[in-house]
Design a protein around this motif. Structure first.
Motif, short mmCIF file in Angstrom:
data_model
loop_
_atom_site.label_atom_id
_atom_site.label_comp_id
_atom_site.label_asym_id
_atom_site.label_seq_id
_atom_site.Cartn_x
_atom_site.Cartn_y
_atom_site.Cartn_z
N GLU A 1 0.83 -1.21 0.00
CA GLU A 1 0.00 0.00 0.00
C GLU A 1 0.86 1.26 0.00
OE1 GLU A 1 -3.95 -1.80 2.26
OE2 GLU A 1 -2.34 -0.88 3.46
N TYR A 54 2.47 1.57 -3.49
CA TYR A 54 1.47 1.98 -4.49
C TYR A 54 1.21 3.48 -4.40
CZ TYR A 54 -2.72 1.90 -7.39
OH TYR A 54 -3.64 2.14 -8.39
N VAL A 83 -0.13 -4.80 -11.25
CA VAL A 83 -0.07 -5.73 -10.12
C VAL A 83 -0.25 -7.16 -10.59
CG1 VAL A 83 -1.17 -6.42 -7.95
CG2 VAL A 83 -0.89 -3.99 -8.48
N THR A 128 -9.19 -10.51 -3.15
CA THR A 128 -7.99 -9.83 -3.65
C THR A 128 -8.33 -8.94 -4.84
OG1 THR A 128 -6.43 -11.52 -2.85
CG2 THR A 128 -5.72 -10.19 -4.72
N TYR A 137 -10.31 -5.88 -3.76
CA TYR A 137 -9.40 -4.92 -3.12
C TYR A 137 -8.68 -4.09 -4.19
CZ TYR A 137 -4.99 -3.36 -1.03
OH TYR A 137 -3.90 -2.62 -0.64
N LEU A 138 -8.15 -4.75 -5.19
CA LEU A 138 -7.43 -4.05 -6.26
C LEU A 138 -8.38 -3.18 -7.09
CD1 LEU A 138 -5.05 -6.94 -7.39
CD2 LEU A 138 -4.44 -4.89 -6.08
N LEU A 146 -8.76 0.29 -5.46
CA LEU A 146 -7.60 1.13 -5.17
C LEU A 146 -7.84 2.56 -5.66
CD1 LEU A 146 -4.57 -1.18 -6.10
CD2 LEU A 146 -5.20 -0.38 -3.81
N LEU A 192 -6.32 1.36 -10.41
CA LEU A 192 -5.19 0.54 -10.87
C LEU A 192 -5.04 0.62 -12.38
CD1 LEU A 192 -3.02 -1.60 -10.14
CD2 LEU A 192 -4.80 -3.34 -10.43
N ILE A 246 -3.26 -5.02 -14.52
CA ILE A 246 -3.23 -6.23 -13.70
C ILE A 246 -2.81 -7.42 -14.56
CG2 ILE A 246 -5.67 -6.81 -14.08
CD1 ILE A 246 -5.74 -7.73 -11.13
N THR A 250 -9.02 -0.40 -16.23
CA THR A 250 -7.82 -1.15 -15.85
C THR A 250 -7.41 -2.05 -17.01
OG1 THR A 250 -8.31 -1.13 -13.48
CG2 THR A 250 -6.90 -2.90 -14.28
#
Length: 299
Positions: free
Chosen positions: A171, A174, A186, A203, A206-207, A210, A214, A217, A262
């Protein structure tokens, strides 16, 4: 369903297909040299997750070698002078070691006119303020991405795979990277032992949340490779490995959770066939990609 693939992102930005050159910086990893651990992450091969990268040698020789491999797959109708590439430093931790040497290397690679961007694989606990400032300056001339191997947000799994840092470290990295205007990609491994589908989707959620959003990925299918601690575990007590259909369903759920902006840099990944223990179906890249595209297009 539609999603923003890396190929589409690059084609839209540069007006043509852009190819990756897998290069080697000559770095090791604090998770291997004793700084954090000597074993590395349990899934990581001797190649440091860069089994397809060029051998470490002078940069011009690496680029020539990598271009030879890539150019053999590019249609001959595209002149050599019009081809564009991303320089990708993948193996091990590419911001770990002699900072000045690495800065010189990164600056040099972007001096090649055919290279339009730089992608650097590293760990969030190996990013000094000096390196981030340097990469932010480079990013003003050509695109720079920093790729972080998060794999999971779950601390118990992180300890099991010997990741070597807590989520708070990610975190912090980032925030510092995005505050500097750098794009972050990520890596997430789908199918780590002990993780349920619900754990994996936590997971991804969560991403997906962000701030700032983000940039990119990589969804990576768990591979069991010869010579890894994971292979030893699998041999002693086999754990669940996704079948192709299962994996397609899981990826579909992941894509539905992620923001449309993303960039999806990878849907699965592939391990070297000579090292691959499981899942064997992943060695048939054409079958895998065709099956996944068909499944995703029907969502």
């Amino acid at each position: 369903m539609n999603y923003l693939s890396l190929s589409d992102y690059l084609k839209d930005k540069y007006g043509t297909k852009v190819y990756k050159l897998s290069l080697t910086s000559g770095c090791t990893c604090p998770n291997r040299d004793g700084t954090i651990s000597t074993g590395g992450c349990i899934f990581c091969s001797e190649g440091g997750s860069g089994d397809f990268a060029a051998k470490f040698m002078p940069l011009n020789e690496q680029i020539t070698s990598a271009r030879k491999l890539v150019d053999s797959k590019i249609p001959a109708k595209i002149p050599l002078s019009e081809r564009k590439y991303i320089a990708y430093f993948q193996s091990f931790t590419n911001t770990y070691g002699d900072q000045q040497r690495l800065m010189t290397l990164f600056k040099e690679v972007l001096s090649y006119p055919e290279i339009v961007g730089l992608s650097i694989g590293t760990r969030p606990d190996c990013l000094s303020d000096e390196m981030i400032d340097f990469l932010a300056a480079l990013n003003k001339t050509k695109e720079v991405w920093v790729e972080l191997g998060l794999q999971t947000i779950h601390e118990e799994t992180a300890r099991f795979i010997n990741r070597g840092y807590e989520l708070s470290v990610f975190e912090d990295a980032y925030k510092r990277l995005t505050d500097a205007g750098l794009k972050v990609v990520v890596h997430v491994i789908l199918g780590l032992p002990g993780e349920s589908e619900s754990d994996i989707l936590e997971t991804i959620k969560y991403l997906a949340n962000l701030n700032p959003t983000l940039f990119g990925i990589k969804l990576q299918l768990l591979h069991v490779l010869k010579g890894t601690k994971l292979a030893d575990m699998y041999e002693k007590e086999p754990f669940h490995i996704y079948e192709l259909e299962e994996y397609c369903e899981l990826v579909g759920k992941c894509l539905q959770l992620l923001p449309k902006e993303t960039v999806i840099h990878r849907l699965t990944g592939d391990g070297p066939k000579k090292l691959l223990i499981a899942p064997l179906w992943s060695g048939n890249k054409k079958l895998v990609m065709n099956t996944m595209r068909k499944y995703i297009s029907n969502l």
